[in-house]
Structure formats: C-alpha cells, structure tokens
Design a protein around this motif. Structure first.
Motif, PDB file in Angstrom:
ATOM      1  N   SER A 127       0.832   9.358 -15.572  1.00  0.00           N
ATOM      2  CA  SER A 127       0.932   8.797 -16.917  1.00  0.00           C
ATOM      3  C   SER A 127      -0.437   8.372 -17.424  1.00  0.00           C
ATOM      4  N   HIS A 128      -1.295   7.874 -16.520  1.00  0.00           N
ATOM      5  CA  HIS A 128      -2.652   7.479 -16.897  1.00  0.00           C
ATOM      6  C   HIS A 128      -3.448   8.701 -17.350  1.00  0.00           C
TER       7      HIS A 128
ATOM      8  N   ALA B  65       0.842  -1.201   0.000  1.00  0.00           N
ATOM      9  CA  ALA B  65       0.000   0.000   0.000  1.00  0.00           C
ATOM     10  C   ALA B  65       0.877   1.252   0.000  1.00  0.00           C
ATOM     11  N   ALA B  66       1.922   1.236   0.832  1.00  0.00           N
ATOM     12  CA  ALA B  66       2.837   2.385   0.919  1.00  0.00           C
ATOM     13  C   ALA B  66       3.588   2.581  -0.400  1.00  0.00           C
ATOM     14  N   TYR B  67       4.012   1.482  -1.007  1.00  0.00           N
ATOM     15  CA  TYR B  67       4.765   1.552  -2.267  1.00  0.00           C
ATOM     16  C   TYR B  67       3.897   2.106  -3.401  1.00  0.00           C
ATOM     17  N   LEU B  68       2.653   1.652  -3.469  1.00  0.00           N
ATOM     18  CA  LEU B  68       1.743   2.116  -4.528  1.00  0.00           C
ATOM     19  C   LEU B  68       1.397   3.594  -4.331  1.00  0.00           C
TER      20      LEU B  68
ATOM     21  N   SER C 184       4.337   5.637  -5.283  1.00  0.00           N
ATOM     22  CA  SER C 184       4.499   5.624  -6.743  1.00  0.00           C
ATOM     23  C   SER C 184       3.370   6.373  -7.459  1.00  0.00           C
ATOM     24  N   ASN C 185       2.438   6.918  -6.697  1.00  0.00           N
ATOM     25  CA  ASN C 185       1.282   7.606  -7.277  1.00  0.00           C
ATOM     26  C   ASN C 185       0.477   6.675  -8.176  1.00  0.00           C
ATOM     27  N   SER C 186       0.389   5.413  -7.759  1.00  0.00           N
ATOM     28  CA  SER C 186      -0.201   4.394  -8.634  1.00  0.00           C
ATOM     29  C   SER C 186      -1.707   4.269  -8.455  1.00  0.00           C
ATOM     30  N   ILE C 187      -2.381   3.946  -9.554  1.00  0.00           N
ATOM     31  CA  ILE C 187      -3.833   3.717  -9.496  1.00  0.00           C
ATOM     32  C   ILE C 187      -4.145   2.224  -9.374  1.00  0.00           C
ATOM     33  N   MET C 188      -3.090   1.398  -9.327  1.00  0.00           N
ATOM     34  CA  MET C 188      -3.295  -0.046  -9.201  1.00  0.00           C
ATOM     35  C   MET C 188      -3.737  -0.411  -7.794  1.00  0.00           C
ATOM     36  N   SER C 189      -4.561  -1.458  -7.696  1.00  0.00           N
ATOM     37  CA  SER C 189      -4.913  -1.989  -6.375  1.00  0.00           C
ATOM     38  C   SER C 189      -3.811  -2.948  -5.942  1.00  0.00           C
TER      39      SER C 189
ATOM     40  N   THR D 293       7.961   0.759 -11.470  1.00  0.00           N
ATOM     41  CA  THR D 293       6.859   1.552 -10.911  1.00  0.00           C
ATOM     42  C   THR D 293       5.548   1.189 -11.599  1.00  0.00           C
ATOM     43  N   PRO D 294       4.548   0.764 -10.844  1.00  0.00           N
ATOM     44  CA  PRO D 294       3.255   0.424 -11.443  1.00  0.00           C
ATOM     45  C   PRO D 294       2.603   1.640 -12.106  1.00  0.00           C
ATOM     46  N   ASP D 295       1.642   1.373 -12.948  1.00  0.00           N
ATOM     47  CA  ASP D 295       0.886   2.408 -13.667  1.00  0.00           C
ATOM     48  C   ASP D 295       0.517   3.547 -12.716  1.00  0.00           C
TER      49      ASP D 295
END
Length: 208
Positions: free
Chosen positions: A200-201, A138-141, A144-149, A194-196
């Motif tokens: 970038s999305h 959760a912290a990593y996502l 990374s500003n990620s929208i992935m679950s 880095t996940p999506d």
C-alpha cells in the motif's frame, strides 16, 4: 535468607503502596502523606522509613504498575492478539489509573532529579517487557509485509490505548458513550489492524 523483621518491613511497604494506589484512584488526584498515614492508622514518620518523599512513593507505584505489565508480556509472549488485547484491557478497564500514573511520571521525569536509580529500574523493566514480546511483533510485522518498526508499532498501540483511556475516563464523553464494552472491543481491533504495509505504501508513491 530474609529475617522476620525484613519480611514485616516488606509487608508494611507493600501495604503502604496498596493504600496509596487506592487513595490516588479514589480521589482522582494527588494525595498527601498525612492522608495516607490516617488511612493506614500509622504515624507519618513510619511512611518516611520506607519512602524518603512522596515522589519516591509515586515512582515506586509506577514501577509496580510496570511490573504488572511485564507479567502480561511474559504470559502472552507467544500470541500477539492475546498480548495486545490483555495489555489494552489492563489499561482501559482502569483508565483512571492509566492516566494518573502517566501524568505523574511525566511530571517526575521533568522535575525530579534525586530518583535516578528508581528511574533506571523503571526503564529496565520497560525494556525487558519490550524484549519479551519483540519476537512475536517482528513476526507479525513481517507476515503483514509492514514497513513499520517494532518501536513505532508499540508506540501506535500505546497511543490508541491512552486515547481510549482518556475518552473512557471523561465524565463528558461517558454520557454519550453507548456501550463501553463495544467501544473497548473496537479500540482493541483498531490496534490489531494490519500496520502500514509495503504494497500500500508503494501504491501511494506510484500513483502520486
């Protein structure tokens, strides 16, 4: 408090499971209980005292494997890079085991109805493993500003790991693989990319 008899039964069961795993990996395919009994130099009926069927034996092997993965998540639950690396290495360095156990689990899930309690145990351990590492993911996502679950990211890591295991286990591809170590490192790095992320999305949508 366990009695000497209970300890002996447990040790024999562990011995049967260990030999079953060794045979399965050596043969790269299904084993028979007769083969297993011969290797252990025991009567086939002795195996049935511990396992009602070969499917139960297989499912307990899968549970044992899941417990090893759970131990990895407990050991590296404060370092996502270490966890992902160790999780993937455990699977890729034993690609034959990873593939065989996955194929067997798929088959049992579709065809075996009598082992519901063992399936519940398997899914419980798997759930505990995910809960153990949930916070670092959760912290990593978020970082990374990620929208992935979390589930999607874990599924992505599993996909990369399983695909890599198929390649590393393939006789055809092994001939063309240059350095297994370099390839394994590449897959680990790929999973840690880095996940999506949101920016970038967003850029894709605004430019479209």
């Amino acid at each position: 408090m366990t009695t000497v008899r209970q300890q002996n039964l447990l040790q024999r069961k562990e011995k049967i499971l260990a030999m079953a795993e060794t045979l399965l990996l050596d043969k790269h395919q299904d084993i028979t209980l007769s083969e297993l009994a011969n290797e252990l130099d025991i009567a086939k009926g002795t195996i049935y005292k511990h396992f009602k069927s070969k499917n139960q034996l297989y499912l307990e092997l899968i549970i044992l494997n899941e417990q090893r993965l759970f131990e990895i998540s407990k050991k590296y639950n404060n370092d996502i890079k270490a966890y992902v690396s160790q999780y993937m290495l455990y699977n890729m360095l034993n690609s034959n085991r990873t593939i065989l156990l996955h194929v067997i689990e798929e088959r049992l899930t579709n065809n075996e109805r009598k082992l519901n309690d063992l399936f519940k145990e398997l899914y419980h351990i798997r759930e505990q493993r995910i809960l153990e590492i949930k916070d670092i993911f959760a912290a990593y996502l978020k970082e990374s500003n990620s929208i992935m679950s979390i589930r999607d990211y874990l599924s992505y890591i599993w996909t990369v790991t399983y695909g890599a295991s198929l390649l590393l286990n393939s006789t055809h591809y092994q001939k063309s693989i240059g350095s297994r170590e370099r390839l394994i490192k590449l897959y680990v790095n790929q999973a840690l990319m880095t996940p999506d992320n949101i920016s970038s999305h967003h850029d894709q949508h605004t430019s479209g």
